[in-house]
Design a protein around this motif. Structure first.
Motif, short mmCIF file in Angstrom:
data_model
loop_
_atom_site.label_atom_id
_atom_site.label_comp_id
_atom_site.label_asym_id
_atom_site.label_seq_id
_atom_site.Cartn_x
_atom_site.Cartn_y
_atom_site.Cartn_z
N VAL A 134 0.83 -1.19 -0.13
CA VAL A 134 0.06 -0.01 0.01
C VAL A 134 0.91 1.28 -0.07
O VAL A 134 0.49 2.35 -0.47
CB VAL A 134 -1.00 -0.06 1.13
CG1 VAL A 134 -0.35 0.22 2.56
CG2 VAL A 134 -1.97 1.08 1.03
N ASN A 135 1.96 1.02 0.58
CA ASN A 135 2.98 2.35 0.59
C ASN A 135 3.50 2.68 -0.56
O ASN A 135 4.01 4.03 -0.88
CB ASN A 135 4.11 2.23 1.70
CG ASN A 135 3.51 2.32 3.27
OD1 ASN A 135 2.49 2.64 3.29
ND2 ASN A 135 4.53 1.99 4.06
N PHE A 136 3.47 1.63 -1.58
CA PHE A 136 3.90 2.13 -2.85
C PHE A 136 3.04 2.39 -4.22
O PHE A 136 3.48 2.50 -5.23
CB PHE A 136 4.70 0.88 -3.37
CG PHE A 136 6.20 0.46 -2.85
CD1 PHE A 136 7.41 1.12 -3.13
CD2 PHE A 136 6.15 0.22 -1.27
CE1 PHE A 136 8.57 0.88 -2.35
CE2 PHE A 136 7.12 -0.23 -0.46
CZ PHE A 136 8.17 0.39 -1.13
N LEU A 137 1.66 2.56 -3.60
CA LEU A 137 0.58 3.02 -4.47
C LEU A 137 0.98 4.26 -5.34
O LEU A 137 0.92 4.12 -6.52
CB LEU A 137 -0.49 3.02 -3.79
CG LEU A 137 -1.38 1.96 -3.67
CD1 LEU A 137 -2.65 2.41 -2.81
CD2 LEU A 137 -2.22 1.59 -4.99
N PHE A 138 1.41 5.28 -4.78
CA PHE A 138 1.63 6.53 -5.22
C PHE A 138 2.99 7.28 -5.41
O PHE A 138 3.12 8.16 -5.84
CB PHE A 138 0.66 7.52 -4.57
CG PHE A 138 -0.74 7.17 -4.55
CD1 PHE A 138 -1.53 7.05 -5.85
CD2 PHE A 138 -1.47 7.10 -3.28
CE1 PHE A 138 -2.77 6.64 -5.56
CE2 PHE A 138 -2.76 6.43 -3.17
CZ PHE A 138 -3.34 6.43 -4.36
N GLN A 167 -10.05 -0.55 -1.37
CA GLN A 167 -9.99 -0.73 0.07
C GLN A 167 -9.86 0.37 0.88
O GLN A 167 -10.34 0.52 1.99
CB GLN A 167 -8.66 -1.79 0.28
CG GLN A 167 -8.85 -3.03 -0.32
CD GLN A 167 -7.84 -4.07 0.03
OE1 GLN A 167 -7.33 -3.97 1.01
NE2 GLN A 167 -7.45 -4.81 -1.05
N LEU A 168 -8.96 1.39 0.46
CA LEU A 168 -8.62 2.76 1.20
C LEU A 168 -9.96 3.39 1.21
O LEU A 168 -10.30 3.96 2.35
CB LEU A 168 -7.80 3.40 0.40
CG LEU A 168 -6.10 3.08 0.37
CD1 LEU A 168 -5.44 3.44 -0.56
CD2 LEU A 168 -5.52 2.88 1.74
N ARG A 194 -12.24 1.54 3.92
CA ARG A 194 -11.88 1.75 5.16
C ARG A 194 -11.80 3.42 5.56
O ARG A 194 -11.66 3.82 6.51
CB ARG A 194 -10.44 1.47 5.26
CG ARG A 194 -10.29 -0.16 5.15
CD ARG A 194 -9.25 -0.49 5.74
NE ARG A 194 -8.08 -0.23 5.24
CZ ARG A 194 -7.23 -0.60 4.42
NH1 ARG A 194 -7.54 -1.69 3.99
NH2 ARG A 194 -6.19 0.03 3.88
N LYS A 195 -12.32 4.22 4.48
CA LYS A 195 -12.60 5.82 4.70
C LYS A 195 -11.03 6.51 5.06
O LYS A 195 -10.85 7.21 5.94
CB LYS A 195 -13.37 6.16 5.80
CG LYS A 195 -14.80 5.68 5.49
CD LYS A 195 -15.77 5.97 6.47
CE LYS A 195 -17.11 5.59 6.03
NZ LYS A 195 -17.75 6.11 5.05
N GLU A 196 -10.09 5.74 4.64
CA GLU A 196 -8.62 6.33 4.86
C GLU A 196 -8.41 7.27 3.88
O GLU A 196 -7.74 7.20 2.85
CB GLU A 196 -7.44 5.35 4.84
CG GLU A 196 -7.65 4.10 5.99
CD GLU A 196 -6.59 3.12 6.02
OE1 GLU A 196 -5.83 3.16 5.21
OE2 GLU A 196 -6.86 2.08 6.69
N ILE A 197 -8.88 8.49 3.97
CA ILE A 197 -8.71 9.65 2.97
C ILE A 197 -7.38 10.60 3.34
O ILE A 197 -7.17 10.88 4.20
CB ILE A 197 -9.93 10.39 3.24
CG1 ILE A 197 -11.40 9.82 2.93
CG2 ILE A 197 -9.95 11.51 1.90
CD1 ILE A 197 -11.41 8.94 1.71
N LEU A 198 -6.68 10.44 2.20
CA LEU A 198 -5.67 11.13 2.29
C LEU A 198 -5.28 12.40 1.34
O LEU A 198 -5.56 12.29 0.21
CB LEU A 198 -4.09 10.05 2.03
CG LEU A 198 -2.79 11.06 1.88
CD1 LEU A 198 -2.33 11.40 3.28
CD2 LEU A 198 -1.77 9.99 1.46
N TYR A 199 -4.94 13.55 1.87
CA TYR A 199 -4.97 14.80 0.88
C TYR A 199 -3.59 14.86 0.50
O TYR A 199 -2.72 14.94 1.23
CB TYR A 199 -5.85 15.86 1.71
CG TYR A 199 -7.26 15.99 1.63
CD1 TYR A 199 -8.11 15.95 0.39
CD2 TYR A 199 -7.82 15.24 2.93
CE1 TYR A 199 -9.58 15.91 0.59
CE2 TYR A 199 -9.27 15.18 2.83
CZ TYR A 199 -10.00 15.46 1.87
OH TYR A 199 -11.40 15.36 1.78
N THR A 200 -3.44 15.29 -0.89
CA THR A 200 -2.16 15.60 -1.22
C THR A 200 -2.10 17.24 -1.00
O THR A 200 -2.95 17.80 -0.91
CB THR A 200 -1.86 15.05 -2.28
OG1 THR A 200 -2.77 15.71 -3.43
CG2 THR A 200 -1.95 13.93 -2.71
#
Length: 266
Positions: free
Chosen positions: A138-142, A234-235, A238-244
């Motif tokens: 998951v850490n390598f997605l973006f 999945q993200l 799980r409502k794991e919203i990350l803003y850039t």
């Protein structure tokens, strides 16, 4: 494993000016069991060819091949390596003296860890510290969270069929680690500056990767499209919203990827 042979693979293309320094950093390691394989990836520079002749020694062999870029050179070197542990090092970079010993202790303690790297001290044209996160897929997605210069089990390389030699313009390390972590291997980062990464005007990232970033990202996303869609779902669930910095949420990224993969826009 604490006395396991480490095969150090160093691709070199017209970078002979720094090769002695890279090799010296291996010889300074507080870990004695290693071999050094320098892969001459079709160098054309006379000064580099001279250095390649100079560095041959009992602990250093030089292999010669046609130019195929970094993924090809690394694969070639690993195929000729004797060790079950691979240390990848670029010819213009170097490791801190304690890196091998600390990395091997981590691999010995945890069989789930397939790759070990460290914080990175950039030097030369730019000076700053980079702190990759490593971790799981998951850490390598973006983005890439592990530099190409690292120690990994040969089994990782074998499990996924090596580096993708079609990726000649960079990001081949990011794509490699996506496949490694998708196989279930974890990547550990030593929180010390033990990799010294030289910044020059001729770097692959500056001249090849950055100008072709859209093409390279398209290649990675298309190659791993099912995984990307599944992970982003999945993200969102799980409502794991990350803003850039541009305030794009995972939902918007998922929508853009879905549209791209369904061919709704180019």
């Amino acid at each position: 494993m604490l006395n396991e042979l480490i095969s150090v693979v160093i691709p070199c293309y017209n970078d002979g000016a720094y090769l002695h320094e890279a090799i010296a950093s291996i010889r300074r390691q507080d870990y004695p069991n290693y071999e050094i394989i320098v892969v001459n990836d079709g160098s054309t520079d006379a000064a580099t060819l001279k250095v390649l002749d100079e560095v041959v020694a009992p602990d250093v062999q030089v292999l010669h091949k046609e130019n195929g870029r970094m993924a090809s050179a690394r694969n070639y070197g690993i195929k000729h390596a004797k060790g079950r542990i691979i240390a990848a090092l670029d010819s213009d970079d170097y490791f801190g003296d304690t890196f091998f010993k600390k990395a091997m202790a981590i691999l010995d303690a945890n069989k789930e860890i397939g790759v070990v790297t460290s914080y990175i001290q950039l030097f030369g044209a730019e000076r700053l510290v980079s702190k990759p996160r490593g971790g799981t897929d998951v850490n390598f997605l973006f983005g890439n969270q592990c530099p190409a210069c690292a120690i990994y089990r040969r089994e990782c390389w074998e499990d996924i069929g090596g580096f993708d030699e079609a990726m000649k313009l960079g990001y081949e390390d990011w794509e490699f680690y996506i496949r490694v972590t998708r196989q279930g291997w974890k990547i550990e980062v030593i929180p010390e500056r033990l990799l010294f990464y030289r910044q020059t005007k001729k770097s692959t990232y500056r001249n090849d990767t950055r100008p072709n970033v859209v093409e390279l990202v398209d290649y990675i996303v298309n190659k791993h499209q099912d995984w990307y869609l599944d992970m982003i779902k999945q993200l969102i669930v799980r409502k794991e919203i990350l803003y850039t910095e541009s305030r794009i949420s995972y939902q918007n990224i998922f929508k853009m990827l879905k549209n791209r993969l369904l061919g709704k826009y180019k």
